[in-house]
Design an enzyme around this catalytic site. Structure first.
Site, mmCIF file in Angstrom:
data_model
loop_
_atom_site.group_PDB
_atom_site.id
_atom_site.type_symbol
_atom_site.label_atom_id
_atom_site.label_comp_id
_atom_site.label_asym_id
_atom_site.label_seq_id
_atom_site.Cartn_x
_atom_site.Cartn_y
_atom_site.Cartn_z
ATOM 1 C CB ALA A 48 44.621 64.496 16.752
ATOM 2 N N PRO A 49 44.187 61.611 17.426
ATOM 3 C CG PRO A 49 42.302 59.711 17.463
ATOM 4 C CD PRO A 49 44.337 60.375 17.384
ATOM 5 N N GLY A 50 44.128 61.692 20.839
ATOM 6 C CA GLY A 50 44.223 62.679 22.339
ATOM 7 C C GLY A 50 44.566 60.810 23.271
ATOM 8 C CG ASN A 51 42.282 56.448 22.889
ATOM 9 O OD1 ASN A 51 42.082 57.509 23.239
ATOM 10 N ND2 ASN A 51 41.927 56.034 21.960
ATOM 11 C CG ASP A 78 48.008 66.195 15.576
ATOM 12 O OD1 ASP A 78 48.675 64.826 16.092
ATOM 13 O OD2 ASP A 78 47.095 65.622 13.989
ATOM 14 N NE ARG A 93 44.741 62.875 12.802
ATOM 15 C CZ ARG A 93 44.539 61.405 13.693
ATOM 16 N NH1 ARG A 93 43.719 60.378 12.827
ATOM 17 N NH2 ARG A 93 45.926 60.403 13.823
ATOM 18 C CG ASP A 106 55.923 71.203 11.532
ATOM 19 O OD1 ASP A 106 56.292 70.375 12.192
ATOM 20 O OD2 ASP A 106 56.407 71.604 10.212
ATOM 21 C CG ASP A 116 51.737 57.657 18.172
ATOM 22 O OD1 ASP A 116 52.207 56.961 17.926
ATOM 23 O OD2 ASP A 116 50.854 57.346 18.565
ATOM 24 C CB CYS A 165 49.734 51.219 15.086
ATOM 25 S SG CYS A 165 49.306 53.115 13.951
#
Ligand SMILES: C[S@@+](CC[C@H](N)C(=O)[O-])C[C@H]1O[C@@H](n2cnc3c(N)ncnc32)[C@H](O)[C@@H]1O
Length: 474
Positions: A248-251, A270, A275, A297, A317, A369
């Site tokens: 999530a949020p899934g891009n 997720d 989210r 989880d 991610d 990120c």
């Protein structure tokens, strides 16, 4: 801002304060001189007042562009000159509330409610409560401005159709970008095709497509280039079974679905229910159908469960410090405490080690990120060391100049991204691949998506000499 004595400064040209400020802005845009030269060269009788208004308008320039674009003011009020609109809207929303007069005032006042609503929406979007918090952090003026990246959603449309659409909207298509310099100087209504990600378009920074009909219909996704790298590099063939462990949020899930052409299955996990709800709406809008969402989880999944027996691809991610996100504070001001970084790295190591336990796994992309080595190269290195010799790092996009950092040689197999080096958010990506029986222990150059710009098959680490030669290549 200097105290204004309204009506005290009509110049010889007859322009009021707003008109004079608009004239200075127009002069700056067409390179007629510096701010001071234009202000003091103007016939306006109170240059200090004029200087203060123009400086403040310029400080809020990016914010004003977003608000004007979202409110569609210039589209509706065709007679309103853009620079005058900017000054008036600055004063209405951030200044003295437009107590001055002049020809554009009535036109802007008609849209007061809409403009105020767009300001409120921007604050919600940026998660700030004060107007000043919308401004770039101090010192950020020198930082390179990250372009607006637009991923064409191939589940709903084609690249050519989207390019044609923007041409009809009077954007000028410049073809594939050839260098960082070209991209960083992108302005006005020009756009490029990205040289790495085949369905990614590049527009000037601050271009706002949130109200665009293609965005609303899910034909385009507003996604930073760095965030497109994980699914692009995982590159599962249509029909594959894939896990998106922290989805999530899934891009990235919607990007995976596009690469799979909706054929195959994505198990998307997720922990955050809110989210996941947003993600569900977003995936529906994007036309993705090949996924199963699980509010679960990822660490609690059983790799031996028969439903995952065909999972050959995992995108991991995980939650991280977010220190690479350009819409946050600069790294120094946002630096997580060492204990927080250690806790995050511990969680990330557990997630990566768990993912590598899936018995049919062939390829995994690990991304963060984050600008911190502790959450990125160090995690990959530690887990690879612990789990024995089943997996190795793949040398991805050899022509990409910004490589992983760290003491171990294979760090150079990984990618880094940053506003300065790649005109993207700060990001880290590593691709791990299961060794074939009998294969050597070296890192591999696997069959991964490459582009014309890539040389392919580079040895890892990338030699310093080549890095210099290709300095300005994207
Ligand atoms: C960096 S975000 C993922 C962004 C997402 N991949 C995308 O592209 O939109 C990390 C996500 O991991 C989720 N998360 C954290 N711990 C988790 C766990 N143990 N299992 C599954 N998801 C988890 C968080 O709720 C958060 O949504």
């Amino acid at each position: 801002m200097a105290e204004r004595r309204r009506g005290s400064g009509r110049g010889r040209s007859g322009l009021g304060l707003y008109g004079a400020a608009a004239a200075v802005l127009a002069g700056l845009e067409s390179g007629e001189g510096s701010l001071k030269t234009l202000v003091y060269g103007s016939s306006f009788q109170n240059p200090r007042l004029l200087f203060a208004l123009v400086s403040e308008t310029l400080r809020y320039s990016d914010v004003l562009d977003s608000i004007l674009g979202a409110a569609g003011l210039l589209r509706i009020e065709k007679k309103l000159q853009p620079q005058l609109a900017k000054v008036l809207v600055y004063d209405l929303l951030f200044g003295k509330g437009m107590c001055g007069g002049g020809r554009g005032k009535a036109l802007v006042l008609k849209h007061r409610a809409r403009l105020q609503a767009e300001l409120a929406r921007l604050k919600v979007q940026k998660k700030v409560s004060r107007n000043e918090d919308l401004l770039p952090p101090l010192g950020a003026e020198d930082a390179p401005r990250v372009p607006r990246y637009v991923r064409v959603n191939t589940l709903k449309t084609h690249l050519d159709d989207v390019v044609d659409y923007f041409k009809r909207q009077h954007y000028s298509y410049q073809g594939k970008a050839g260098s960082m310099e070209e991209v960083s100087s992108l302005s006005g209504k020009k756009f490029f095709l990205d040289p790495h990600i085949p369905e990614l378009l590049i527009f000037p920074p601050q271009t706002d497509f949130h109200d665009n009909q293609l965005y609303v219909a899910g034909h385009i996704i507003l996604q930073d280039k760095a965030s497109c790298l994980p699914a692009f590099l995982l590159n599962p063939p249509p029909g594959s079974h894939v896990i998106d462990a922290c989805a999530a949020p899934g891009n990235k899930t919607s990007h995976l679905a596009a690469i799979l052409k909706n054929k195959g299955r994505i198990f998307a996990f997720d922990l955050d229910a809110k989210r996941l709800a947003t993600m569900s709406t977003m995936l529906m809008r994007a036309g993705a159908t090949c996924y199963q969402l699980a509010h679960q989880d990822f660490l609690a999944t059983d790799p031996r469960d028969s439903k995952y027996s065909q999972v050959k691809y995992i995108l991991l991610d995980p939650s991280c410090s977010g220190s690479g996100m350009t819409n946050r504070l600069p790294v120094e001001e946002n630096a997580p405490l060492p204990e927080r970084l250690q806790a995050l790295a511990g969680f990330q190591r557990k997630m990566l080690a768990h993912a590598l336990n899936f018995p049919s796994l062939q390829r995994l992309v690990y991304s963060t990120c984050s600008v911190h080595q502790e959450e990125s190269e160090d995690v990959v290195q530690d887990v690879l060391q612990q789990q024995g010799k089943d997996f190795r790092l793949v040398k991805i996009l050899p022509s990409w100049l910004h490589r992983g950092v760290g003491a171990f040689a294979e760090a150079k197999c990984c990618l880094r991204a940053s506003p300065k080096e790649t005109l993207t958010d700060g990001f880290f990506v590593a691709v791990l691949e299961r060794r074939r029986a009998g294969a050597s222990e070296e890192s591999s150059t696997a069959e991964l998506p490459e582009t014309e710009n890539s040389t392919g098959g580079d040895a890892c680490p990338v030699p310093k000499k080549r890095m210099k030669q290709a300095r300005s290549a994207l």
